[in-house]
Design a protein around this motif. Structure first.
Motif, PDB file in Angstrom:
ATOM      1  N   LEU A 189       0.822  -1.203   0.000  1.00 64.76           N
ATOM      2  CA  LEU A 189       0.000   0.000   0.000  1.00 64.76           C
ATOM      3  C   LEU A 189       0.862   1.261   0.000  1.00 64.76           C
ATOM      4  CD1 LEU A 189      -2.706  -0.917   2.651  1.00 64.76           C
ATOM      5  CD2 LEU A 189      -3.082  -0.590   0.207  1.00 64.76           C
ATOM      6  N   PRO A 190       0.349   2.351  -0.523  1.00 63.81           N
ATOM      7  CA  PRO A 190       1.027   3.645  -0.364  1.00 63.81           C
ATOM      8  C   PRO A 190       0.933   4.095   1.095  1.00 63.81           C
ATOM      9  CG  PRO A 190      -0.686   3.732  -2.063  1.00 63.81           C
ATOM     10  CD  PRO A 190      -0.873   2.448  -1.306  1.00 63.81           C
ATOM     11  N   SER A 191       1.460   5.267   1.363  1.00 61.06           N
ATOM     12  CA  SER A 191       1.389   5.841   2.710  1.00 61.06           C
ATOM     13  C   SER A 191      -0.056   5.938   3.181  1.00 61.06           C
ATOM     14  CB  SER A 191       2.017   7.236   2.701  1.00 61.06           C
ATOM     15  OG  SER A 191       1.593   7.994   3.805  1.00 61.06           O
ATOM     16  N   LEU A 192      -0.303   5.449   4.398  1.00 60.72           N
ATOM     17  CA  LEU A 192      -1.657   5.547   4.953  1.00 60.72           C
ATOM     18  C   LEU A 192      -2.046   7.002   5.201  1.00 60.72           C
ATOM     19  CD1 LEU A 192      -1.683   2.548   7.451  1.00 60.72           C
ATOM     20  CD2 LEU A 192      -2.632   2.665   5.142  1.00 60.72           C
ATOM     21  N   VAL A 235      -2.157  18.584   2.866  1.00 64.78           N
ATOM     22  CA  VAL A 235      -3.082  17.687   2.174  1.00 64.78           C
ATOM     23  C   VAL A 235      -2.731  17.602   0.690  1.00 64.78           C
ATOM     24  CG1 VAL A 235      -5.490  17.345   1.485  1.00 64.78           C
ATOM     25  CG2 VAL A 235      -4.946  18.064   3.810  1.00 64.78           C
ATOM     26  N   SER A 236      -2.483  18.761   0.077  1.00 63.67           N
ATOM     27  CA  SER A 236      -2.143  18.807  -1.343  1.00 63.67           C
ATOM     28  C   SER A 236      -0.877  18.009  -1.635  1.00 63.67           C
ATOM     29  CB  SER A 236      -1.982  20.264  -1.786  1.00 63.67           C
ATOM     30  OG  SER A 236      -1.653  20.338  -3.151  1.00 63.67           O
ATOM     31  N   LYS A 237       0.110  18.125  -0.757  1.00 60.83           N
ATOM     32  CA  LYS A 237       1.363  17.399  -0.952  1.00 60.83           C
ATOM     33  C   LYS A 237       1.151  15.894  -0.890  1.00 60.83           C
ATOM     34  CE  LYS A 237       6.018  16.880   0.956  1.00 60.83           C
ATOM     35  NZ  LYS A 237       6.967  17.332   2.006  1.00 60.83           N
ATOM     36  N   GLN A 238       0.360  15.439   0.089  1.00 67.05           N
ATOM     37  CA  GLN A 238       0.104  14.007   0.222  1.00 67.05           C
ATOM     38  C   GLN A 238      -0.630  13.468  -1.005  1.00 67.05           C
ATOM     39  OE1 GLN A 238       1.190  11.901   2.480  1.00 67.05           O
ATOM     40  NE2 GLN A 238       2.205  13.478   3.704  1.00 67.05           N
ATOM     41  N   ILE A 239      -1.560  14.241  -1.537  1.00 61.64           N
ATOM     42  CA  ILE A 239      -2.300  13.797  -2.713  1.00 61.64           C
ATOM     43  C   ILE A 239      -1.391  13.740  -3.933  1.00 61.64           C
ATOM     44  CG2 ILE A 239      -4.158  14.421  -4.313  1.00 61.64           C
ATOM     45  CD1 ILE A 239      -5.701  15.495  -1.904  1.00 61.64           C
ATOM     46  N   ARG A 240      -0.499  14.721  -4.081  1.00 59.57           N
ATOM     47  CA  ARG A 240       0.446  14.697  -5.209  1.00 59.57           C
ATOM     48  C   ARG A 240       1.346  13.469  -5.125  1.00 59.57           C
ATOM     49  NH1 ARG A 240       1.094  20.201  -4.106  1.00 59.57           N
ATOM     50  NH2 ARG A 240       3.155  19.794  -3.195  1.00 59.57           N
ATOM     51  N   MET A 241       1.815  13.159  -3.921  1.00 58.02           N
ATOM     52  CA  MET A 241       2.647  11.974  -3.743  1.00 58.02           C
ATOM     53  C   MET A 241       1.886  10.700  -4.113  1.00 58.02           C
ATOM     54  SD  MET A 241       4.417  13.019  -0.101  1.00 58.02           S
ATOM     55  CE  MET A 241       4.941  11.329   0.202  1.00 58.02           C
ATOM     56  N   GLU A 297      -0.690  10.494  -6.200  1.00 58.50           N
ATOM     57  CA  GLU A 297      -0.895  10.484  -7.646  1.00 58.50           C
ATOM     58  C   GLU A 297       0.371  10.036  -8.375  1.00 58.50           C
ATOM     59  OE1 GLU A 297      -4.284  13.869  -8.500  1.00 58.50           O
ATOM     60  OE2 GLU A 297      -2.253  14.545  -8.042  1.00 58.50           O
ATOM     61  N   GLU A 298       1.535  10.452  -7.871  1.00 61.43           N
ATOM     62  CA  GLU A 298       2.789  10.012  -8.479  1.00 61.43           C
ATOM     63  C   GLU A 298       2.957   8.507  -8.349  1.00 61.43           C
ATOM     64  OE1 GLU A 298       5.898  12.227  -6.661  1.00 61.43           O
ATOM     65  OE2 GLU A 298       5.297  14.153  -7.541  1.00 61.43           O
ATOM     66  N   GLU A 299       2.579   7.971  -7.198  1.00 59.73           N
ATOM     67  CA  GLU A 299       2.731   6.534  -6.998  1.00 59.73           C
ATOM     68  C   GLU A 299       1.709   5.748  -7.814  1.00 59.73           C
ATOM     69  OE1 GLU A 299       3.616   3.417  -3.368  1.00 59.73           O
ATOM     70  OE2 GLU A 299       3.379   5.558  -2.987  1.00 59.73           O
ATOM     71  N   ASN A 354      -1.418   8.113 -12.102  1.00 60.71           N
ATOM     72  CA  ASN A 354      -2.536   8.780 -12.767  1.00 60.71           C
ATOM     73  C   ASN A 354      -3.056   9.906 -11.879  1.00 60.71           C
ATOM     74  OD1 ASN A 354      -3.285   7.204 -15.287  1.00 60.71           O
ATOM     75  ND2 ASN A 354      -3.276   5.552 -13.775  1.00 60.71           N
ATOM     76  N   PRO A 355      -3.582  10.968 -12.478  1.00 66.79           N
ATOM     77  CA  PRO A 355      -4.223  12.009 -11.647  1.00 66.79           C
ATOM     78  C   PRO A 355      -5.493  11.459 -11.023  1.00 66.79           C
ATOM     79  CG  PRO A 355      -4.596  12.452 -13.980  1.00 66.79           C
ATOM     80  CD  PRO A 355      -3.622  11.318 -13.920  1.00 66.79           C
ATOM     81  N   LEU A 356      -5.740  11.823  -9.773  1.00 71.33           N
ATOM     82  CA  LEU A 356      -6.936  11.381  -9.070  1.00 71.33           C
ATOM     83  C   LEU A 356      -7.988  12.478  -9.013  1.00 71.33           C
ATOM     84  CD1 LEU A 356      -5.178   9.510  -6.112  1.00 71.33           C
ATOM     85  CD2 LEU A 356      -6.094   8.553  -8.238  1.00 71.33           C
TER      86      LEU A 356
END
Length: 325
Positions: free
Chosen positions: A35-38, A67-73, A75-77, A80-82
């Motif tokens: 899994l990615p970061s929880l 929050v934005s940073k965690q979502i970007r990370m 999406e990179e993993e 695809n953009p979420l």
């Protein structure tokens, strides 16, 4: 086999010091479930649920930037953009919708299991949610019978008049007014209802109502703005075949407060028979006229379609369905 510097970094941003690719980097070791970061998953789930980074940050008690940073990370993993970033708005992509649905179901199951395990050593509990009016005027007068026969079950209550206020994973059962269809919920009908005008006895004595014209000329108290499935005075007169009337309406976003205003003689309010019956029996309110309509919706008990009910929640649901309104 050549040696080279590991390119990963730890949480503090420091480069890994392991130089042999034959050694296992502790930072690069994947979790058992791959899994990615929880933390990133929780940030994305909150943002997807609210469709707002600001509201997600408020819920998680962090900054919008975090929050934005965690979502970007994430999406990179994922690769695809979420989200589609619109002007002042978020919209889930197809991949984002798939992820959000899976996380919602997973977090709900974890929440339910956690509460069951937490209470397994003591008294079992069930959480039921409904509006303030439903709790105050219908549920509470009946709950003593359930407590008397199921003293081993603690019933917790969540009260909210907001349309989405009961969409919480910690709620086992919900009492809802509607057409019986809610996303990701199963439902069973409790009862149908009737709607008519009520007011205080003093108000009724001062304002004789013999016709719909008499009723339309009164100070009318209306519940509007929170849940538009609720019948307004305009809906009421339209259903009785008298549309397009000019009405003197004061608006409330709480049925309990509108009823209190009516009890104090401030005007007439629409009453759902199941809710105002105790107030009529106590003499606080009276029915103003014989004009009444069938409520366009019914009352239901609902529960999650994504996880099974506990034995205790099943007992409470079955007891509710056995009641004769």
């Amino acid at each position: 086999m050549p040696h080279r510097q590991c390119q990963c970094r730890d949480r503090e941003g420091k480069s890994c010091r392991i130089r042999s690719i034959q050694a296992k980097c502790p930072i690069m070791v994947r979790r058992y479930y791959n899994l990615p970061s929880l933390i990133a998953l929780a940030a994305f789930e909150a943002a997807a649920r609210h469709l707002s980074l600001t509201k997600a940050a408020e819920e998680l008690n962090v900054t919008v930037g975090a929050v934005s940073k965690q979502i970007r990370m994430l999406e990179e993993e994922v690769g695809n953009p979420l989200f589609l970033r619109r002007h002042r708005a978020l919209e889930l992509t197809r991949e984002g919708e798939t992820m959000a649905a899976a996380l919602k179901e997973g977090f709900e199951r974890i929440s339910s299991t956690f509460r069951q395990v937490k209470t397994s050593g003591g008294q079992s509990s069930v959480t039921i949610g409904c509006t303030m009016a439903m709790a105050h005027l219908w549920l509470m007068p009946r709950m003593s019978a359930f407590w008397g026969s199921h003293q081993d079950i603690a019933v917790d209550h969540v009260i909210s008049d907001h349309p989405r206020g009961l969409d919480r994973p910690d709620i086992d059962l919900r009492l809802r007014y509607g057409n019986g269809e809610w996303p990701d919920e199963l439902s069973a009908r409790l009862y149908d209802d009737r709607i008519f005008a009520v007011a205080s006895p003093a108000f009724a004595r001062e304002h004789a109502v013999e016709t719909l014209d008499d009723l339309a000329q009164l100070q009318l108290l209306s519940v509007e703005g929170m849940d538009w499935s609720w019948t307004t005075w305009a809906d009421f007169f339209r259903e009785l075949g008298c549309p397009n009337r000019r009405l003197n309406v004061r608006r409330f976003n709480s049925h309990v407060i509108a009823l209190q205003a009516a009890r104090s003689g401030q005007g007439a309010v629409l009453g759902w028979a199941s809710l105002v019956r105790p107030l009529i029996e106590s003499g606080d309110l009276v029915q103003l006229s014989s004009a009444e309509i069938a409520a366009p919706h019914s009352y239901f008990v609902t529960w999650s379609a994504r996880r099974p009910l506990s034995r205790q929640a099943g007992l409470l649901r079955d007891w509710l369905l056995s009641l004769d309104d």
